[in-house]
Design an enzyme around this catalytic site. Structure first.
Site, PDB file in Angstrom:
ATOM      1  CG  ASP A  42     -13.673   8.064   7.541  1.00 27.43           C
ATOM      2  OD1 ASP A  42     -14.427   7.119   7.826  1.00 27.43           O
ATOM      3  OD2 ASP A  42     -12.469   7.904   7.256  1.00 27.43           O
ATOM      4  NE  ARG A  92      -4.071  -1.977   2.116  1.00 30.06           N
ATOM      5  CZ  ARG A  92      -5.188  -1.992   2.828  1.00 30.06           C
ATOM      6  NH1 ARG A  92      -5.435  -1.007   3.685  1.00 30.06           N
ATOM      7  NH2 ARG A  92      -6.051  -2.976   2.707  1.00 30.06           N
TER       8      ARG A  92
END
Length: 289
Positions: A151, A49
């Site tokens: 978020d 990632r």
């Protein structure tokens, strides 16, 4: 005959390998800044990632990359790291018993007020938020509702704000809701275009999106009758969960409800809440309690 020379595109250089020491540096940074518990065994995931970010910044090593993220005063590099490492999976009507409780028990209580505000503390790409708004408007269409949706990932917040979803993603929603609260869209002039649905203005007016790191001081100066914080604590260790649940409890009104994910048990955690049903807790107190 004139010949044509084809030049193969340059291959993107592979990112440096991730050493155990570098993994520990990233692990410490992620835990310290946003509570993510990267346990041993996640090395391959971190490598996969973060390689793009290491390559894009032309860093010679993951150590250099981590130093850069820590030193970046703008916070942009940390946000990119958060977006890369966090997993965001949600859907409309996910864990439906929570929405049934919201409809049957909570909305009748809140609809007695002139207005109500609730907090979705890990809203991801927005499906949870829009589901709650639909349920509220079906049950109490003439009562004011404000949902504060937050978020840590700017990437998923952008998707949530955009409010546009593929037809298949909207399958759990009743067709009547899609007609009332969404706009059907498709690429003009394309017979085979994918049908998508975009949240309409009525629901959009009820939602406020903002980036919030749950490890930092909350921006709210109020208590809420309900907080949805579902399927995020599974990424935290027990100590971090303990602190977060305590802080979320402080943000609840007496008698207010905390909704967690079904994979998130508060067993073994000291808190000020009482069990109601699986993944649902209530703060003691309130009228008549």
């Amino acid at each position: 005959m004139r010949s044509t020379c084809f030049v193969a595109p340059a291959e993107r250089p592979a990112a440096p390998q991730l050493s155990q020491r570098e993994f520990e540096e990233i692990r410490e940074l992620a835990f310290r800044t946003f509570g993510l518990d990267l346990r041993p065994g996640k090395e391959e995931m971190v490598l996969a990632r973060l390689s793009r970010l290491v390559n894009a910044g032309s860093f010679a090593s993951f150590h250099d990359y981590t130093k850069h993220v820590s030193a970046d005063r703008s916070g942009a590099s940390l946000i990119a790291l958060v977006d890369a490492l966090t997993t965001n999976h949600t859907s409309f009507m996910r864990e439906p018993d929570h929405f049934e409780f919201f409809r049957q028990r909570l909305i009748p209580e809140l609809s007695q007020r002139s207005g109500a505000e609730i907090w979705c503390a890990a809203c991801s790409s927005g499906e949870e938020v829009w589901t709650l708004a639909c349920i509220w408007n079906e049950a109490a269409p003439y009562r004011n509702l404000r949902i504060h949706a937050s978020d840590i990932s700017t990437k998923v917040l952008a998707r949530a704000k955009n409010g546009e979803y593929a037809k298949d993603s909207c399958a759990p929603l009743p067709s009547a809701w899609l007609s009332r609260y969404f706009e059907r869209i498709a690429t003009p002039g394309s017979e085979n275009s994918e049908v998508r649905f975009r949240v309409g203005a009525r629901l959009r007016s009820q939602i406020e999106f903002r980036r919030v790191n749950l490890m930092e001081r909350f921006p709210w100066h109020r208590q809420f009758p309900a907080i949805f914080c579902r399927n995020v604590m599974i990424y935290f260790n027990r100590e971090t969960q303990q602190k977060l649940v305590q802080r979320l409890g402080d943000c609840l009104e007496p008698g207010g409800y905390l909704f967690t994910g079904h994979a998130e048990s508060l067993a073994g955690i000291s808190h000020q809440l009482e069990y109601v049903q699986p993944a649902l807790y209530r703060k003691r107190g309130g009228v008549g309690k």
